[in-house]
Design a protein around this motif. Structure first.
Motif, PDB file in Angstrom:
ATOM      1  N   ALA A 349       0.833  -1.204   0.000  1.00 40.94           N
ATOM      2  CA  ALA A 349       0.000   0.000   0.000  1.00 40.94           C
ATOM      3  C   ALA A 349       0.866   1.252   0.000  1.00 40.94           C
ATOM      4  CB  ALA A 349      -0.922  -0.017   1.217  1.00 40.94           C
ATOM      5  N   ARG A 350       1.984   1.213   0.719  1.00 38.87           N
ATOM      6  CA  ARG A 350       2.916   2.332   0.725  1.00 38.87           C
ATOM      7  C   ARG A 350       3.451   2.599  -0.670  1.00 38.87           C
ATOM      8  NH1 ARG A 350       8.742   1.785   3.621  1.00 38.87           N
ATOM      9  NH2 ARG A 350       9.001   0.455   1.770  1.00 38.87           N
ATOM     10  N   HIS A 351       3.702   1.522  -1.417  1.00 35.20           N
ATOM     11  CA  HIS A 351       4.211   1.703  -2.774  1.00 35.20           C
ATOM     12  C   HIS A 351       3.135   2.272  -3.691  1.00 35.20           C
ATOM     13  CE1 HIS A 351       6.493   0.994  -6.422  1.00 35.20           C
ATOM     14  NE2 HIS A 351       5.412   0.424  -6.944  1.00 35.20           N
ATOM     15  N   ARG A 352       1.905   1.836  -3.551  1.00 33.72           N
ATOM     16  CA  ARG A 352       0.841   2.317  -4.442  1.00 33.72           C
ATOM     17  C   ARG A 352       0.587   3.809  -4.251  1.00 33.72           C
ATOM     18  NH1 ARG A 352      -3.861   0.447  -3.212  1.00 33.72           N
ATOM     19  NH2 ARG A 352      -3.264  -1.100  -1.652  1.00 33.72           N
ATOM     20  N   ALA A 353       0.951   4.356  -3.100  1.00 33.00           N
ATOM     21  CA  ALA A 353       0.808   5.796  -2.896  1.00 33.00           C
ATOM     22  C   ALA A 353       1.720   6.586  -3.825  1.00 33.00           C
ATOM     23  CB  ALA A 353       1.102   6.149  -1.435  1.00 33.00           C
ATOM     24  N   HIS A 354       2.668   5.899  -4.482  1.00 30.78           N
ATOM     25  CA  HIS A 354       3.495   6.548  -5.500  1.00 30.78           C
ATOM     26  C   HIS A 354       2.636   7.127  -6.623  1.00 30.78           C
ATOM     27  CE1 HIS A 354       6.633   7.236  -8.454  1.00 30.78           C
ATOM     28  NE2 HIS A 354       6.071   6.372  -9.284  1.00 30.78           N
ATOM     29  N   ASP A 359      -0.523  13.035  -9.994  1.00 27.45           N
ATOM     30  CA  ASP A 359      -1.196  14.294  -9.699  1.00 27.45           C
ATOM     31  C   ASP A 359      -0.200  15.445  -9.667  1.00 27.45           C
ATOM     32  OD1 ASP A 359      -3.661  13.024  -9.441  1.00 27.45           O
ATOM     33  OD2 ASP A 359      -3.326  12.592  -7.324  1.00 27.45           O
ATOM     34  N   ARG A 360       0.988  15.199  -9.103  1.00 28.67           N
ATOM     35  CA  ARG A 360       2.013  16.238  -9.060  1.00 28.67           C
ATOM     36  C   ARG A 360       2.436  16.637 -10.471  1.00 28.67           C
ATOM     37  NH1 ARG A 360       1.007  17.268  -3.823  1.00 28.67           N
ATOM     38  NH2 ARG A 360       1.640  15.586  -2.431  1.00 28.67           N
ATOM     39  N   ILE A 361       2.573  15.647 -11.347  1.00 25.53           N
ATOM     40  CA  ILE A 361       2.962  15.941 -12.725  1.00 25.53           C
ATOM     41  C   ILE A 361       1.866  16.735 -13.429  1.00 25.53           C
ATOM     42  CG2 ILE A 361       3.362  14.870 -14.973  1.00 25.53           C
ATOM     43  CD1 ILE A 361       4.872  12.643 -13.517  1.00 25.53           C
ATOM     44  N   ARG A 362       0.629  16.348 -13.210  1.00 24.33           N
ATOM     45  CA  ARG A 362      -0.475  17.085 -13.831  1.00 24.33           C
ATOM     46  C   ARG A 362      -0.487  18.533 -13.362  1.00 24.33           C
ATOM     47  NH1 ARG A 362      -5.148  17.390 -11.552  1.00 24.33           N
ATOM     48  NH2 ARG A 362      -4.786  15.480 -10.361  1.00 24.33           N
ATOM     49  N   THR A 401       0.865  29.482   4.944  1.00 28.24           N
ATOM     50  CA  THR A 401      -0.134  30.534   5.153  1.00 28.24           C
ATOM     51  C   THR A 401      -1.584  30.096   5.024  1.00 28.24           C
ATOM     52  OG1 THR A 401      -0.284  31.276   2.830  1.00 28.24           O
ATOM     53  CG2 THR A 401       1.547  32.137   4.144  1.00 28.24           C
ATOM     54  N   LEU A 402      -1.879  28.983   4.390  1.00 24.64           N
ATOM     55  CA  LEU A 402      -3.272  28.644   4.095  1.00 24.64           C
ATOM     56  C   LEU A 402      -3.777  27.506   4.972  1.00 24.64           C
ATOM     57  CD1 LEU A 402      -3.233  28.896   0.188  1.00 24.64           C
ATOM     58  CD2 LEU A 402      -3.841  30.656   1.862  1.00 24.64           C
ATOM     59  N   ASP A 403      -5.076  27.490   5.167  1.00 23.85           N
ATOM     60  CA  ASP A 403      -5.734  26.454   5.959  1.00 23.85           C
ATOM     61  C   ASP A 403      -6.912  25.894   5.171  1.00 23.85           C
ATOM     62  OD1 ASP A 403      -4.114  26.993   8.337  1.00 23.85           O
ATOM     63  OD2 ASP A 403      -5.294  28.839   8.511  1.00 23.85           O
ATOM     64  N   GLY A 404      -7.428  24.787   5.659  1.00 24.49           N
ATOM     65  CA  GLY A 404      -8.635  24.220   5.072  1.00 24.49           C
ATOM     66  C   GLY A 404      -8.448  23.758   3.640  1.00 24.49           C
ATOM     67  N   ASP A 405      -9.482  23.975   2.827  1.00 20.03           N
ATOM     68  CA  ASP A 405      -9.470  23.492   1.452  1.00 20.03           C
ATOM     69  C   ASP A 405      -8.374  24.147   0.615  1.00 20.03           C
ATOM     70  OD1 ASP A 405     -11.580  21.857   2.058  1.00 20.03           O
ATOM     71  OD2 ASP A 405     -13.117  23.185   1.225  1.00 20.03           O
ATOM     72  N   LEU A 406      -8.117  25.428   0.830  1.00 22.79           N
ATOM     73  CA  LEU A 406      -7.105  26.105   0.025  1.00 22.79           C
ATOM     74  C   LEU A 406      -5.713  25.538   0.271  1.00 22.79           C
ATOM     75  CD1 LEU A 406      -8.115  29.891   0.078  1.00 22.79           C
ATOM     76  CD2 LEU A 406      -8.387  28.227  -1.765  1.00 22.79           C
ATOM     77  N   ALA A 407      -5.463  24.998   1.455  1.00 22.49           N
ATOM     78  CA  ALA A 407      -4.153  24.429   1.759  1.00 22.49           C
ATOM     79  C   ALA A 407      -3.904  23.153   0.970  1.00 22.49           C
ATOM     80  CB  ALA A 407      -4.033  24.151   3.252  1.00 22.49           C
ATOM     81  N   LYS A 408      -4.965  22.557   0.414  1.00 23.65           N
ATOM     82  CA  LYS A 408      -4.833  21.316  -0.345  1.00 23.65           C
ATOM     83  C   LYS A 408      -5.267  21.478  -1.804  1.00 23.65           C
ATOM     84  CE  LYS A 408      -5.820  18.574   3.809  1.00 23.65           C
ATOM     85  NZ  LYS A 408      -6.723  17.577   4.430  1.00 23.65           N
ATOM     86  N   ALA A 409      -5.670  22.679  -2.173  1.00 25.42           N
ATOM     87  CA  ALA A 409      -6.212  22.895  -3.510  1.00 25.42           C
ATOM     88  C   ALA A 409      -5.130  22.763  -4.574  1.00 25.42           C
ATOM     89  CB  ALA A 409      -6.855  24.277  -3.600  1.00 25.42           C
ATOM     90  N   GLU A 410      -5.529  22.241  -5.725  1.00 20.37           N
ATOM     91  CA  GLU A 410      -4.618  22.187  -6.859  1.00 20.37           C
ATOM     92  C   GLU A 410      -4.486  23.588  -7.468  1.00 20.37           C
ATOM     93  OE1 GLU A 410      -5.689  19.147  -9.596  1.00 20.37           O
ATOM     94  OE2 GLU A 410      -5.230  17.529  -8.197  1.00 20.37           O
ATOM     95  N   PRO A 411      -3.423  23.811  -8.256  1.00 19.95           N
ATOM     96  CA  PRO A 411      -3.161  25.167  -8.751  1.00 19.95           C
ATOM     97  C   PRO A 411      -4.339  25.830  -9.449  1.00 19.95           C
ATOM     98  CG  PRO A 411      -1.264  23.775  -9.161  1.00 19.95           C
ATOM     99  CD  PRO A 411      -2.338  22.880  -8.624  1.00 19.95           C
TER     100      PRO A 411
END
Length: 460
Positions: A349-354, A359-362, A401-411
């Protein structure tokens, strides 16, 4: 129904004043200054006897801010340049072209060292680097996870280095390393489109550069994840040698191709050898199982302590299977790791998190990597480094600086809600104030972010 009622009495004309847009981009620019990135780049790129009309550190930071803000071409710097009331003097597109053209191989190395030094300061400001997660739990405090992968960047014209790719497209084949803990793009190597996916030399280059990007205090426990393209003798031997260094633990979890030997070992496994696999949330994954093949394979020549773990899963309807898989209806994947402790289900499971690297590339492609601006390979290489800085600025903004949804939002979402916000610029008592509409749902988060960045101690 009056579907056009909203536009009744609405007109558009030129003549407004005191209104600016892309207010959130000032957050990124201020963060670059307060983190020390701008000043450090200026010092790194200075040349004896050469005094440019525009400070090169400022020019590169403004390019990175423009890219983070959604710009896709050097001409998009005009968006910042024509808002001098907020951003002051911003270089013209011609100056930006010259700044990129001036970056030599020595300049690229200096930029890399600068990024590493500033990253160390930012991680110090964060205090505690977030833990990477898999299967619903943390991988462990102090473990920094690096994901290596390659991607295809399409080219629609005959650019230097563009070539036919293994996916029967035309363009480039860069390889990059991201940090799963923070979302930063540590390093990227632009390569011609016909570069091999499993070229060991390129993997070693980016991994060496990525290790250098991790602050020294956080290099004591690293996990390197990659797909089967990284499963070469040279790469695994190098990782094993890094693990042998004093005060450093380097684990790896790399995809592994299933060949004839692996198929024979899988066929020899008894039914009791298979255990239920874990789902992404940590629960049991229905229709998926894992087992270890290490003792059934001849692994002479591979690093000592290397383990081979296999996963089988019922495929989704319409999936293409190999002849071996059609025999029993399971789809098989495998990985190798040097981790000696932990249940097989957890390691797999740790490997599948790769997969998060996709998402990072996108997101990286949405932040400058989708379109390379020049016909010249050297300028496009420099552009990739600026795009990596843009990805870092977004990651630092969210971490600091960000919290909540913005702290995890994609660009894309971050731009739509925060970076592209409009405000009224007012002046008084020798100060400028940006007044964001109180009806804007994210106004309080933007103002809080400004205060948090302004509170960062000035770099020494």
């Amino acid at each position: 129904m009056q579907v056009t009622q909203w536009s009744k009495g609405l007109s558009v004309e030129v003549g407004g004043h005191g209104v600016v847009s892309h207010v959130g981009a000032a957050l990124l620019r201020l963060l670059a200054d307060r983190s020390g990135l701008t000043q450090a780049l200026s010092a790194a790129l200075s040349r004896r006897g050469f005094v440019p009309g525009r400070d090169r550190g400022r020019v590169l930071v403004d390019l990175a801010v423009m890219i983070a803000d959604g710009g896709e071409a050097i001409a998009d710097i005009e968006v910042l340049r024509h808002q001098s009331e907020v951003f002051g003097q911003v270089a013209s597109p011609a100056t930006c072209w010259r700044a990129l053209d001036e970056i030599s191989d020595v300049g690229l190395r200096r930029i890399a060292r600068t990024r590493a030094n500033v990253r160390a300061r930012v991680w110090g400001l964060i205090g505690s680097v977030p833990s990477a997660r898999a299967a619903g739990r943390d991988l462990g405090e102090g473990m920094v996870v690096l994901d290596v992968d390659s991607t295809i960047v399409l080219a629609h014209s005959d650019k230097d280095g563009a070539a036919a790719t293994y996916k029967h497209t035309y363009g480039f084949h860069p390889i990059l390393v991201t940090c799963d803990n923070t979302g930063e793009l540590l390093t990227i190597k632009l390569r011609p489109g016909n570069a091999g996916a499993n070229t060991a030399a390129d993997h070693l280059t980016v991994l060496t550069e990525a290790f250098a990007q991790v602050p020294v205090a956080h290099r004591r426990h690293l996990l390197i994840r990659g797909d089967s393209a990284a499963a070469t003798h040279a790469v695994l031997d190098w990782l094993t040698a890094q693990d042998a260094k004093r005060n450093r633990r380097v684990e790896y979890s790399i995809g592994w191709s299933i060949g004839e030997a692996e198929r024979a070992a899988i066929s020899a496994l008894p039914a009791a050898a298979w255990s239920p696999a874990l789902a992404a949330d940590g629960g049991i994954r229905d229709g998926a199982q894992v087992a270890e093949l290490t003792g059934l394979l001849a692994l002479a020549g591979w690093p000592p302590g290397m383990r081979v773990i296999v996963r089988r899963e019922r495929p989704h309807p319409g999936a293409q299977l190999s002849l071996f898989e059609e025999r029993d209806g399971w789809r098989y994947t495998a990985l190798v790791t040097n981790t000696t402790v932990g249940a097989l289900q957890w390691l797999e499971a740790r490997h599948r998190a790769h997969a998060r690297v996709e998402d990072r590339i996108r997101c990286a492609k949405d932040t400058g990597l989708r379109r390379l601006p020049s016909r010249e390979f050297a300028i496009n290489t420099a552009w990739c480094q600026i795009a990596a800085m843009a990805c870092d600025l977004i990651a630092w903004l969210q971490l600091l600086t960000l919290d909540g949804d913005l702290a995890k939002a994609e660009p894309k979402r971050l731009r739509y809600r925060l970076l592209h916000t409009a405000a009224r610029l007012t002046r008084g008592q020798r100060r400028r104030q940006l007044r964001i509409p109180s009806t804007w749902p994210w106004a309080d988060q933007i103002t809080a972010a400004f205060h948090r960045i302004a509170a960062i101690p000035a770099p020494g």
